[in-house]
Design an enzyme around this catalytic site. Structure first.
Site, short mmCIF file in Angstrom:
data_model
loop_
_atom_site.label_atom_id
_atom_site.label_comp_id
_atom_site.label_asym_id
_atom_site.label_seq_id
_atom_site.Cartn_x
_atom_site.Cartn_y
_atom_site.Cartn_z
N ARG A 127 28.72 43.84 26.03
CA ARG A 127 29.97 43.07 26.48
C ARG A 127 31.24 43.33 27.30
O ARG A 127 31.37 44.25 27.92
CB ARG A 127 30.62 42.50 24.95
CG ARG A 127 29.72 42.71 24.10
CD ARG A 127 30.39 42.16 22.52
NE ARG A 127 30.88 43.89 22.02
CZ ARG A 127 32.59 43.12 20.94
NH1 ARG A 127 33.32 42.56 21.22
NH2 ARG A 127 31.81 44.81 20.38
N TYR A 163 19.55 51.89 9.26
CA TYR A 163 20.03 52.46 9.78
C TYR A 163 20.61 54.40 9.84
O TYR A 163 21.13 54.60 10.03
CB TYR A 163 21.91 51.59 9.60
CG TYR A 163 22.94 52.58 9.71
CD1 TYR A 163 23.76 51.77 10.94
CD2 TYR A 163 24.53 53.28 8.85
CE1 TYR A 163 25.37 52.85 12.11
CE2 TYR A 163 25.18 53.70 9.35
CZ TYR A 163 25.45 53.89 10.87
OH TYR A 163 26.73 54.18 11.11
P1 NAD Z 1 30.56 48.53 16.94
O1 NAD Z 1 29.58 47.85 16.54
O2 NAD Z 1 31.81 48.18 16.89
O3 NAD Z 1 30.53 49.04 18.16
C1 NAD Z 1 29.40 48.82 18.64
C2 NAD Z 1 29.64 48.68 21.01
O4 NAD Z 1 28.87 49.51 21.31
C3 NAD Z 1 29.58 46.98 20.87
O5 NAD Z 1 30.32 47.19 20.87
C4 NAD Z 1 28.56 47.19 21.41
O6 NAD Z 1 28.71 45.34 21.94
C5 NAD Z 1 28.12 47.84 21.53
N1 NAD Z 1 26.28 48.28 22.34
C6 NAD Z 1 25.30 47.26 21.31
N2 NAD Z 1 24.49 47.84 21.81
C7 NAD Z 1 24.43 48.42 23.25
C8 NAD Z 1 23.83 48.95 24.29
N3 NAD Z 1 22.33 48.37 24.04
N4 NAD Z 1 24.00 49.99 24.68
C9 NAD Z 1 25.72 49.15 25.23
N5 NAD Z 1 26.36 49.45 24.32
C10 NAD Z 1 26.06 48.50 23.31
O7 NAD Z 1 29.99 49.78 16.53
P2 NAD Z 1 31.72 51.30 16.23
O8 NAD Z 1 32.19 50.63 14.42
O9 NAD Z 1 32.68 51.38 16.59
O10 NAD Z 1 31.28 52.54 15.63
C11 NAD Z 1 30.30 53.43 16.83
C12 NAD Z 1 29.43 54.51 16.47
O11 NAD Z 1 29.58 55.06 15.23
C13 NAD Z 1 28.26 54.23 16.20
O12 NAD Z 1 26.93 55.49 16.45
C14 NAD Z 1 28.66 54.06 13.94
O13 NAD Z 1 26.83 54.29 14.02
C15 NAD Z 1 29.73 54.96 13.85
N6 NAD Z 1 29.75 55.28 13.39
C16 NAD Z 1 30.64 54.21 12.68
C17 NAD Z 1 31.70 54.58 11.88
C18 NAD Z 1 32.95 53.11 11.23
O14 NAD Z 1 33.24 53.16 9.80
N7 NAD Z 1 33.15 52.63 12.28
C19 NAD Z 1 31.10 55.25 10.35
C20 NAD Z 1 30.18 56.15 10.92
C21 NAD Z 1 29.83 56.08 12.16
C1 AKB Z 2 28.90 51.19 8.16
O1 AKB Z 2 29.16 51.32 6.99
O2 AKB Z 2 28.02 50.80 8.40
C2 AKB Z 2 29.47 52.44 9.35
C3 AKB Z 2 29.44 53.19 8.68
C4 AKB Z 2 29.65 54.38 7.40
O3 AKB Z 2 28.36 54.45 9.13
N1 AKB Z 2 31.10 52.44 8.77
#
Ligand code: NAD
Ligand code: AKB
Length: 327
Positions: A36, A141
């Site tokens: 994005r 996931y």
């Molecule tokens: P998010 O969904 O808010 O952001 C993900 C970003 O990745 C988005 O901005 C999207 O545009 C981008 N994206 C998607 N496909 C893409 C591609 N092919 N190339 C480049 N960019 C791309 O996710 P987040 O909450 O910021 O999470 C980031 C990481 O942390 C992920 O791996 C997620 O599994 C992990 N994680 C997040 C949480 C949480 O609670 N937020 C918890 C555990 C793990």
């Molecule tokens: C989700 O709910 O998918 C994330 C995570 C815990 O990985 N916030």
């Protein structure tokens, strides 16, 4: 001084990790990237590049252009969206992590990869889930998270790539909206409490999951990459947590500040099934031992800070539909 590429930088984590990295390492040394394009002030204080991390060439161009030595790989599809689009989730989550570790191998970069409580499943011990235990997730996931943990370990042992990572719990933050996870209710509940004194929750009142406030998560991601490698008994997927909470306990914490806050429930069977397959609480003692991990925000401290910041921003704040919450 590190030179860092952050993938998926416009998401919930990247919106706070990028500013923290820029403060620590210098604006010009932290390249934000996403598929994005930034809007408003997003990324205005440092370089931004369009990088689809399913495409090796696009990653490599940026690694070379900025002489990158560390990649924070955040791009992914989160749990709830992944269950509605499993093939997309497989392609994005597995395709991107493979291209990132391969680019890191070829260019001598370290890699941070965030795994999740979603890497566990219904046969995992639910309470104080150990660092090393059964991982048989029942969600797409979770499958991609376990595979990515293993892939990062493989690149560390086979090719000496400095891969490191943590298993994050649900993250709570007020800067950017969450990207389609099962734990998103724990963000929405605060915004709705401030704006409407009312929230309809899609998980049961007693659904117990681990959570962490974003400032602690950002600090953990920086600290593990700076940790003494000689002390790390694991490369990837350290359990970390800050609190175990339910919709009911979050409601009680919010009512200390907003006594007339009302919650009701309209259960979403799909997200409830995912939550029911995840642990109640993680044992993060190995992270504490190996790299001195310790959270600073418990439920009450997080609640106070969330409500204060949302109230401060709330006059014109709105759900951003994928962008930041507007100030
Ligand atoms: P998010 O969904 O808010 O952001 C993900 C970003 O990745 C988005 O901005 C999207 O545009 C981008 N994206 C998607 N496909 C893409 C591609 N092919 N190339 C480049 N960019 C791309 O996710 P987040 O909450 O910021 O999470 C980031 C990481 O942390 C992920 O791996 C997620 O599994 C992990 N994680 C997040 C949480 C949480 O609670 N937020 C918890 C555990 C793990
Ligand atoms: C989700 O709910 O998918 C994330 C995570 C815990 O990985 N916030």
């Amino acid at each position: 001084m590190r030179r860092i590429l952050v993938t998926g930088a416009l998401g919930q984590i990247g919106s706070e990790l990028v500013p923290a990295l820029r403060e620590r390492y210098g604006n010009e040394n932290v390249v934000a990237s996403d598929i994005r394009m930034p809007t408003g002030q997003d990324g205005a204080d440092g370089p931004f590049e369009y990088v689809d991390c399913q495409r090796l060439h696009q990653i490599e161009v940026v690694l070379r252009r900025y002489d990158i030595d560390t990649i924070y790989h955040l791009a992914a599809v989160l749990s709830a969206v992944a269950e509605t689009k499993p093939m997309v989730a497989w392609d994005v989550n597995m395709g991107s992590v493979y291209q990132v570790v391969e680019a890191a191998r070829q260019h001598g970069c370290a890699v941070f990869h965030p795994s999740s409580i979603g890497a566990f499943g219904p046969t995992t011990p639910r309470d104080h889930t150990p660092q090393d235990t059964i991982q048989r997730p029942t969600t797409m996931y979770g499958i991609t998270k376990v595979a990515a943990e293993l892939l990062c370990d493989y690149y560390a042992s086979r090719f000496r790539v400095d891969t490191r990572g943590v298993r994050l719990p649900g993250l709570v933050s007020y800067v950017a909206p969450p990207g389609g996870g099962t734990t998103d209710y724990a963000v929405a509940i605060f915004h709705e409490a401030v704006r409407h004194r009312h929230y309809t929750c899609y998980l049961r009142a007693d659904s117990t999951l681990d959570f962490m406030y974003m400032p602690d998560a950002v600090r953990a991601m920086i600290e593990i990459m700076e940790a003494d490698p000689g002390r790390l008994t694991h490369r990837n997927a350290y359990n970390i947590t800050a609190m175990s909470a339910t919709p009911a306990s979050l409601t009680a914490a919010i009512r200390k500040y907003i006594p007339d806050f009302v919650i009701d429930y309209d259960i979403d069977p799909a997200r409830q099934a995912i939550a029911d397959s995840w642990p109640n609480s993680l044992d993060d003692s190995l992270a504490r031992l190996d790299w001195d991990w310790a959270p600073r925000f418990d439920l009450d401290a997080m609640t106070a800070d969330m409500l204060e910041n949302i109230a401060r921003r709330t006059k014109t704040a709105r759900w951003g539909g994928g962008g930041r919450y507007a100030d």
